[in-house]
Structures are given as C-alpha cells and as structure tokens.
Design a protein around this motif. Structure first.
Motif, PDB file in Angstrom:
ATOM      1  N   SER A 135       0.870  -1.162   0.000  1.00  0.00           N
ATOM      2  CA  SER A 135       0.000   0.000   0.000  1.00  0.00           C
ATOM      3  C   SER A 135       0.912   1.217   0.000  1.00  0.00           C
ATOM      4  N   VAL A 136       0.743   2.064  -1.020  1.00  0.00           N
ATOM      5  CA  VAL A 136       1.648   3.200  -1.201  1.00  0.00           C
ATOM      6  C   VAL A 136       0.865   4.493  -1.419  1.00  0.00           C
ATOM      7  N   THR A 137      -0.131   4.719  -0.585  1.00  0.00           N
ATOM      8  CA  THR A 137      -0.916   5.942  -0.707  1.00  0.00           C
ATOM      9  C   THR A 137      -0.208   7.089  -0.001  1.00  0.00           C
ATOM     10  N   CYS A 138      -0.713   8.283  -0.206  1.00  0.00           N
ATOM     11  CA  CYS A 138      -0.176   9.448   0.514  1.00  0.00           C
ATOM     12  C   CYS A 138      -0.872   9.633   1.854  1.00  0.00           C
ATOM     13  N   GLY A 139      -1.808   8.755   2.186  1.00  0.00           N
ATOM     14  CA  GLY A 139      -2.529   8.852   3.452  1.00  0.00           C
ATOM     15  C   GLY A 139      -2.358   7.578   4.252  1.00  0.00           C
ATOM     16  N   ASP A 140      -3.483   6.997   4.653  1.00  0.00           N
ATOM     17  CA  ASP A 140      -3.455   5.765   5.433  1.00  0.00           C
ATOM     18  C   ASP A 140      -3.222   4.575   4.506  1.00  0.00           C
ATOM     19  N   ASP A 141      -2.280   3.726   4.877  1.00  0.00           N
ATOM     20  CA  ASP A 141      -1.992   2.502   4.125  1.00  0.00           C
ATOM     21  C   ASP A 141      -2.539   1.324   4.912  1.00  0.00           C
ATOM     22  N   ILE A 142      -3.318   0.469   4.249  1.00  0.00           N
ATOM     23  CA  ILE A 142      -3.912  -0.697   4.902  1.00  0.00           C
ATOM     24  C   ILE A 142      -3.633  -1.924   4.055  1.00  0.00           C
ATOM     25  N   VAL A 143      -3.138  -2.980   4.717  1.00  0.00           N
ATOM     26  CA  VAL A 143      -2.873  -4.253   4.054  1.00  0.00           C
ATOM     27  C   VAL A 143      -3.498  -5.363   4.888  1.00  0.00           C
ATOM     28  N   ASP A 144      -4.223  -6.255   4.223  1.00  0.00           N
ATOM     29  CA  ASP A 144      -4.776  -7.435   4.878  1.00  0.00           C
ATOM     30  C   ASP A 144      -3.883  -8.626   4.570  1.00  0.00           C
ATOM     31  N   ILE A 145      -3.491  -9.350   5.610  1.00  0.00           N
ATOM     32  CA  ILE A 145      -2.648 -10.536   5.464  1.00  0.00           C
ATOM     33  C   ILE A 145      -3.509 -11.749   5.783  1.00  0.00           C
ATOM     34  N   PRO A 146      -3.802 -12.569   4.767  1.00  0.00           N
ATOM     35  CA  PRO A 146      -4.677 -13.720   5.013  1.00  0.00           C
ATOM     36  C   PRO A 146      -3.999 -14.796   5.849  1.00  0.00           C
ATOM     37  N   GLU A 147      -4.827 -15.595   6.466  1.00  0.00           N
ATOM     38  CA  GLU A 147      -4.344 -16.695   7.299  1.00  0.00           C
ATOM     39  C   GLU A 147      -3.488 -17.668   6.486  1.00  0.00           C
TER      40      GLU A 147
END
Length: 166
Positions: A85-97
């Motif tokens: 995630s390379v936004t200029c704001g909040d970066d969110i990444v989901d890591i699956p099980e």
C-alpha cells in the motif's frame, strides 16, 4: 410456514449476519509509532497466525507498506513483495491466514521527505482474536531467529553516520 421453519430461518439469517460481520471486524493487538528516513526501510516479522490487518498512518512525511510471505526484507521492487500500500494517506494491508509465517513487513520512507513519522496498528480478525500467538505453540527446542539488540543499535548508529557523511 411452520413455527420451527420460521425459527430455523431466523437462526440461519442470524448466523449469516454474525459470520459476515465477524469476518470484517478487526481487534487491535498492538500499536506503535516510529520514524524512518527518506529512502530507508524498517523491517518487522509477523509470526502470529490468523487473518491480520496492518494499518500504517503517516503522521509526517509519507511512509509506505510492503509485505511478503517469502522475503523477510520486502522492498518496492516488483518481485520482492506480495502486497503493498503506497498511498499518501493511510496505508492498509490485509494478510490472510493462508500466508506462510513468518511474514516480512517493510516500512519505506518516501525519499521526497527527509523523515517520515508513522503510527502502525496491527489487528487480528474478530473470529481469530482468540487464537494464541504463533510463538506460544512453538516447541521449546525449536530455533527462533532473533536479532541482538546490540546489533540493531550498531546498525542504526551506522546508518546515522552514513547519512551524515553522504
């Protein structure tokens, strides 16, 4: 419709609603703040099992997030991360099980800024919140790779000296 059919329909709807809401509800496990120089990386290892969400908020500058299940030191190179995630704001990444543990997490300071200050929140999916941490079931004789605190201090001092010289 028979009363038991109505009851089973209501129960089925309730279970469906609970499953869909629990699957998208995250419980914060840990949060921390950090600083990263422009063009530099800070790395972390995720050992915990379950569906994990990482939220990275840039408080100053612009920090970006890179995640890999195969490389402990992911970078922005296309073959060196799985999600980012390379936004200029909040970066969110989901890591699956399903991701192989340990998962490598890299936080990159965008070179446009001398320094970026960030806040990172690690959360687990509500349904997985009761899972024990991965290292709680590691056999006592298993080798766990840990960096020495002295090595970490040495590397950080070396980075500062190099930044001053360059």
């Amino acid at each position: 419709m028979q009363p038991y059919q109505q009851l089973s329909s209501v129960f089925l709807c309730l279970l469906t609603w609970l499953h869909s809401n629990l699957a998208h509800t995250y419980v914060p496990l840990q949060s921390f703040t950090g600083r990263i120089g422009g063009g530099n990386y800070t790395y972390y290892k995720l050992l915990r099992n379950g569906n994990i969400q990482i939220q990275l908020r840039s408080l100053e500058g612009d920090a970006d997030l890179y995640v890999s299940q195969t490389a402990l030191h992911p970078t922005f190179e296309l073959d060196n991360f799985d999600v980012h995630s390379v936004t200029c704001g909040d970066d969110i990444v989901d890591i699956p099980e399903s991701y192989k543990r340990p998962v490598g997490i890299g936080i990159y300071g965008h070179p446009r800024y001398v320094q970026s200050i960030f806040e990172c929140v690690i959360s687990v999916a509500g349904a997985d919140a009761t899972l024990p941490p991965a290292n709680s079931w590691t056999p006592p004789d298993a080798e766990v790779e840990e960096e020495s605190i002295m090595w970490t201090i040495f590397v950080n001092v070396l980075k500062v000296v190099l930044d001053i010289l360059v």
